[in-house]
Scaffold this active site. Structure first.
Site, PDB file in Angstrom:
ATOM      1  N   GLU A 106       0.865  -1.175   0.000  1.00  0.00           N
ATOM      2  CA  GLU A 106       0.000   0.000   0.000  1.00  0.00           C
ATOM      3  C   GLU A 106       0.900   1.223   0.000  1.00  0.00           C
ATOM      4  O   GLU A 106       1.957   1.215   0.623  1.00  0.00           O
ATOM      5  CB  GLU A 106      -0.902   0.056   1.243  1.00  0.00           C
ATOM      6  N   TYR A 118       7.555   2.225  -7.753  1.00  0.00           N
ATOM      7  CA  TYR A 118       6.852   0.937  -7.836  1.00  0.00           C
ATOM      8  C   TYR A 118       6.425   0.632  -9.267  1.00  0.00           C
ATOM      9  O   TYR A 118       6.511  -0.514  -9.707  1.00  0.00           O
ATOM     10  CB  TYR A 118       5.659   0.910  -6.885  1.00  0.00           C
TER      11      TYR A 118
END
Length: 148
Positions: A106, A118
């Protein structure tokens, strides 16, 4: 070019992890939470060191064949030098060595730099956790890389 060394984190790294957490997170984990991770069977933590100084850390929980990233952080003065990428690559390698096939995390909706990192590692947005973070309240983007 920096010489970044990645090592398995140990209890001796607790103070450094706490300091990095204080500098990087609005709601850092407590000492007890960090120490508990060293006794948590599915938890794996790495530290990144430059010239003997711990400048970053990352950890994940291995749940069956999924690695769930709990934290990844680099001291502000060492950001944008590739250390986050080196640390994340090492986390992938560690997870694969433990037979993980996917990785999830998250991230704050507003953390565009982390979202970029990411994405570079082929994580994709797959959901939202409303009001997941405190101080300030903010949604989390759920991301997955299903083929590490």
């Amino acid at each position: 070019m920096l010489n970044v060394i990645i090592e398995n984190a140990t209890r001796l790294d607790t103070e450094d992890i706490m300091e990095i957490s204080r500098q990087c997170f609005s709601y850092p984990w407590s000492r007890k939470s960090i120490e508990n991770e060293f006794d948590n069977n599915p938890a794996f933590y790495l530290v990144a060191k430059v010239n003997g100084k711990t400048v970053g850390f990352g950890g994940f929980w291995l749940i069956f064949d999924e690695a769930h990233i709990t934290n990844i952080a680099v001291l502000p003065e060492f950001r944008r030098l590739g250390i986050g990428s080196i640390l994340l690559r090492a986390m992938f390698d560690k997870a694969k060595s433990k037979e993980a096939t996917s990785m999830t995390l998250e991230v704050r909706r507003s953390n565009s730099k982390a979202l970029g990192l990411y994405s570079k590692f082929k994580f994709v947005k797959e959901g939202v956790r409303p009001n997941y973070y405190n101080e300030p309240k903010e949604d989390a983007i759920i991301m997955w890389n299903r083929s590490i």
